[in-house]
Design an enzyme around this catalytic site. Sequence first.
Site, PDB file in Angstrom:
ATOM      1  N   CYS A   2      10.589 -32.777  66.359  1.00 13.81           N
ATOM      2  CA  CYS A   2      10.955 -32.445  64.933  1.00 13.81           C
ATOM      3  C   CYS A   2      10.387 -31.234  64.858  1.00 13.81           C
ATOM      4  O   CYS A   2       9.204 -30.767  64.960  1.00 13.81           O
ATOM      5  CB  CYS A   2      10.646 -33.277  64.093  1.00 13.81           C
ATOM      6  N   CYS A  47       2.840 -15.177  51.701  1.00 11.46           N
ATOM      7  CA  CYS A  47       3.172 -16.154  52.759  1.00 11.46           C
ATOM      8  C   CYS A  47       3.287 -15.630  54.206  1.00 11.46           C
ATOM      9  O   CYS A  47       4.002 -16.446  55.051  1.00 11.46           O
ATOM     10  CB  CYS A  47       4.411 -16.863  52.284  1.00 11.46           C
ATOM     11  N   CYS A  63       8.541 -39.728  57.913  1.00 12.55           N
ATOM     12  CA  CYS A  63       8.038 -38.349  57.791  1.00 12.55           C
ATOM     13  C   CYS A  63       6.795 -38.277  56.837  1.00 12.55           C
ATOM     14  O   CYS A  63       6.572 -38.922  55.885  1.00 12.55           O
ATOM     15  CB  CYS A  63       9.108 -37.486  56.862  1.00 12.55           C
ATOM     16  N   ASP A 108       3.354 -10.981  44.502  1.00 11.61           N
ATOM     17  CA  ASP A 108       3.391 -12.334  45.221  1.00 11.61           C
ATOM     18  C   ASP A 108       5.022 -11.967  45.861  1.00 11.61           C
ATOM     19  O   ASP A 108       5.899 -12.523  45.537  1.00 11.61           O
ATOM     20  CB  ASP A 108       3.539 -13.574  44.268  1.00 11.61           C
TER      21      ASP A 108
END
Length: 413
Positions: free
Chosen positions: A55, A355, A132, A329
């Site tokens: 996965c 990020c 999960c 951001d």
Amino acid sequence: MSVSEIIRVAARGEGVTADGRHIPFAAPGDQVGEDGAITAGPHRAVPPCRHFPECGGCQLQHLDDAAYADFVRDRVVGALAAQGLASDVRPAIVSPPRTRRRATLHGERAGKQVLLGFAQAASHRVIDLAECHILAPELFALVAPLRALLAATLPTGRRADVHVALCDQGVDVVIKGLSADTLASAEALTGFARRQGLARLSLDDGLGAEPRWEPDEVTVTLGGVAVPLPPGAFLQATPEGEAVLVAAVQAIVGTPRTVADLFTGLGTFGLALGPQTRVYAAEAGREAILALKGAAARAGRALFADHRDLFRRPLSAEEAGRFDAIILDPPRAGARDQAAELAKATTPRIAYVSCNPSSFARDVKTMCEGGYVLDWVQPVGQFRWSTHVELVGCLSRWTDSPRAGNTIHRAAH
């Protein structure tokens, strides 16, 4: 036979030996033989999920918590070093398992059945989720019902993307690639939404998400303000990760009179500063900025929402200099042009949320060359067991920084 020890984990998740070999699914401290055989070391963990490593939702379940936190921090240290920068990089804070509050799953028909889950790494093959360990329980509980819904409605040969997110009213679902052009299909969808107690169910046939079920306005609470949540809108991945990022931003900017919140989204950081701060919030996404504008007005917040594309029209150095602090951001690509303007600004403090450690380091170098100092960085692992890393960096002008005069923390001029 000689053996080599894994000394670190590379950005893409492979273990790296001292002589530079990259070994998939190896952990720090593992011993690797010439034939590639791995002998487990002290930082190897038993992956909790049956779907690992096929996965693509997780790449690093074979690391223990200490090694994974080190990986998150090392990503930031390495990105800074690549730009000739150094700073106080704090220990990473990692979100717990089963806390992911948003995700996009892929649905694919296989005969009479439908597979629903994440895609296999480097493949379009869908892993049909039986368990999960990253999704919040409320989201995983919908996997089986959504699979059954798609089995009854998804045409042969079609794929669908299912975006699920937790909001104030429950779970928001957007299905892309599915249409409901008959009365029976429309009734099936609304019946499903009612039975599952969904906050909202929307379909996106390529022209944008259209709500088909929304008994009450869907909101997400940010800084104590209920903000309308557009279908599929961006949210921080976990509540715990959001809290860490918000706390770091608050520590950087303090209690300023005025703040510019750039790439504000729904106002995660600007609203968190409280009613004592006047906020200029800029965002290119029309639905997001309109939602924030209305919510701030209803809450009586001193927030000016500006529908502004900061890539095409970045805040100028002169504009930035009017604020006591800046919150930045941007998306993964960073904010190259905006960073160039901020490098010329006189704003005392900048909180840079990112990020992508690489684009962050590139932009920070530009700002440091303009006179800022990177005082510290807080790495955050919201996407547990993945190679995705987030962070907050504290930048200040030399005269305002506790590190002023310590040239190791400046970009090379």
